[in-house]
Write a protein that holds these residues in place. Structure first.
Motif, PDB file in Angstrom:
ATOM      1  N   GLY A 193       0.797  -1.219   0.000  1.00  0.00           N
ATOM      2  CA  GLY A 193       0.000   0.000   0.000  1.00  0.00           C
ATOM      3  C   GLY A 193       0.826   1.263   0.000  1.00  0.00           C
ATOM      4  O   GLY A 193       0.268   2.366   0.155  1.00  0.00           O
ATOM      5  N   ASN A 194       2.131   1.143  -0.201  1.00  0.00           N
ATOM      6  CA  ASN A 194       2.996   2.322  -0.302  1.00  0.00           C
ATOM      7  C   ASN A 194       3.004   2.802  -1.757  1.00  0.00           C
ATOM      8  O   ASN A 194       3.992   2.635  -2.487  1.00  0.00           O
ATOM      9  CB  ASN A 194       4.412   1.977   0.164  1.00  0.00           C
ATOM     10  CG  ASN A 194       4.459   1.539   1.608  1.00  0.00           C
ATOM     11  OD1 ASN A 194       3.681   1.998   2.439  1.00  0.00           O
ATOM     12  ND2 ASN A 194       5.368   0.627   1.927  1.00  0.00           N
ATOM     13  N   TYR A 195       1.900   3.395  -2.173  1.00  0.00           N
ATOM     14  CA  TYR A 195       1.701   3.656  -3.590  1.00  0.00           C
ATOM     15  C   TYR A 195       2.655   4.705  -4.149  1.00  0.00           C
ATOM     16  O   TYR A 195       3.102   4.601  -5.296  1.00  0.00           O
ATOM     17  CB  TYR A 195       0.243   4.045  -3.848  1.00  0.00           C
ATOM     18  CG  TYR A 195      -0.723   2.948  -3.476  1.00  0.00           C
ATOM     19  CD1 TYR A 195      -0.560   1.659  -3.983  1.00  0.00           C
ATOM     20  CD2 TYR A 195      -1.778   3.180  -2.598  1.00  0.00           C
ATOM     21  CE1 TYR A 195      -1.419   0.632  -3.633  1.00  0.00           C
ATOM     22  CE2 TYR A 195      -2.646   2.167  -2.240  1.00  0.00           C
ATOM     23  CZ  TYR A 195      -2.470   0.896  -2.761  1.00  0.00           C
ATOM     24  OH  TYR A 195      -3.328  -0.118  -2.406  1.00  0.00           O
ATOM     25  N   ASP A 196       2.970   5.741  -3.364  1.00  0.00           N
ATOM     26  CA  ASP A 196       3.911   6.747  -3.849  1.00  0.00           C
ATOM     27  C   ASP A 196       5.293   6.135  -4.070  1.00  0.00           C
ATOM     28  O   ASP A 196       5.958   6.414  -5.077  1.00  0.00           O
ATOM     29  CB  ASP A 196       4.003   7.911  -2.860  1.00  0.00           C
ATOM     30  CG  ASP A 196       2.734   8.746  -2.828  1.00  0.00           C
ATOM     31  OD1 ASP A 196       2.011   8.768  -3.851  1.00  0.00           O
ATOM     32  OD2 ASP A 196       2.444   9.366  -1.792  1.00  0.00           O
ATOM     33  N   LEU A 197       5.726   5.290  -3.118  1.00  0.00           N
ATOM     34  CA  LEU A 197       7.006   4.608  -3.289  1.00  0.00           C
ATOM     35  C   LEU A 197       6.976   3.665  -4.488  1.00  0.00           C
ATOM     36  O   LEU A 197       7.957   3.547  -5.228  1.00  0.00           O
ATOM     37  CB  LEU A 197       7.352   3.822  -2.026  1.00  0.00           C
ATOM     38  CG  LEU A 197       7.842   4.615  -0.812  1.00  0.00           C
ATOM     39  CD1 LEU A 197       8.044   3.693   0.376  1.00  0.00           C
ATOM     40  CD2 LEU A 197       9.135   5.347  -1.132  1.00  0.00           C
ATOM     41  N   ALA A 198       5.853   2.993  -4.673  1.00  0.00           N
ATOM     42  CA  ALA A 198       5.725   2.069  -5.798  1.00  0.00           C
ATOM     43  C   ALA A 198       5.835   2.817  -7.126  1.00  0.00           C
ATOM     44  O   ALA A 198       6.542   2.379  -8.040  1.00  0.00           O
ATOM     45  CB  ALA A 198       4.392   1.326  -5.712  1.00  0.00           C
TER      46      ALA A 198
END
Length: 261
Positions: free
Chosen positions: A154-159
């Motif tokens: 759920g770490n979408y910005d990092l992804a």
């Protein structure tokens, strides 16, 4: 990813590096292959039944059966994604083992220059498997899995940042189209529908032969629907049904089209 999988499997199953780690990996991969074969056989049977149900869909009694079959196919797709995740982890472990067995050790990180905070130097290096490694030293598979693990957490910005860096460093791999697709998924899960649509459309335009095109078309259609652009949504969803009628995404597209009528 298929090419990377075949190359890695050839190393494992061929017994090129007969260490205990590789024996364990070989057994896990064989079990995974057997489970995936069973899933594909089950999915093929369900699709045959779904086609038959579609031909009889005018009957009111058939509609619930169609919905049940589509739900089963969606469930199978989720299970297959789980297997893909496990296989990606096995490949990551294989990459690490291969580097240990065949490659030279990575150089030790230099001490930070005077006036530079340690956190600044650490932030410039992504982590692979919990170990600080310069991004350039990562294999395509390891770099991809690093970003995908951020997505799963759920770490979408990092992804998004990880997949974009992957696309810059490895623009010509079998994983490139998938990386672009997961950028769209990360934005979609954040309800940032416009950048999600842009990412999906890049998959469609730049990688027309990728197996992610049906999913990109379907999710772009859903995103347009969320934005209230129902004309665009119907057009993309209809493309999925017309161009990829046997795909799992076609089942999703049919349901969404019915809801938009």
């Amino acid at each position: 990813m298929r090419r990377a999988v075949l190359l890695s499997l050839s190393l494992i199953l061929g017994g090129c590096v007969p260490t205990a780690d590789f024996v364990e990996l070989r057994d896990e991969v064989r079990e995974l292959q057997a489970e995936k074969r069973k899933l594909k056989e089950t999915e093929a049977e369900l699709r045959k039944r779904l086609e038959e149900a579609d031909r009889l869909q005018k009957s009111g009694d058939v509609a619930p059966k169609v919905d049940a079959l589509e739900a089963k196919i969606e469930s199978l797709k989720l299970r297959q994604q789980g297997f893909d995740q496990k296989l990606g982890e096995l490949l990551r472990r294989l990459d690490e083992s291969t580097r240990r067995e065949e490659g030279p050790a990575l150089p030790q990180a230099k001490a930070p220059a005077p006036g530079v905070k340690p956190d600044d130097t650490a932030a410039a290096k992504p982590k692979a498997g919990g170990v600080d490694v310069p991004f350039a030293a990562l294999t395509p598979t390891a770099a991809y899995n690093q970003a995908y693990n951020d997505y799963l957490k759920g770490n979408y910005d990092l992804a998004v940042a990880g997949f974009e860096e992957f696309l810059k460093k490895f623009p010509e791999t079998s994983l490139t189209a998938h990386a672009q697709y997961w950028i769209g998924e990360a934005y979609f899960n954040k309800r940032s529908y416009l950048p999600a649509i842009e990412a999906y459309e890049r998959v469609i335009a730049n990688y027309p032969k990728s197996d992610k095109v049906p999913a990109a078309l379907a999710k772009a259609g859903v995103a347009y629907a969320e934005l209230g652009n129902f004309v665009k949504a119907r057009g993309l969803l209809k493309r999925v049904v017309d161009e990829y009628p046997q795909s799992a995404e076609a089942a999703l597209a049919r349901r969404r089209l019915a809801e938009l009528q």
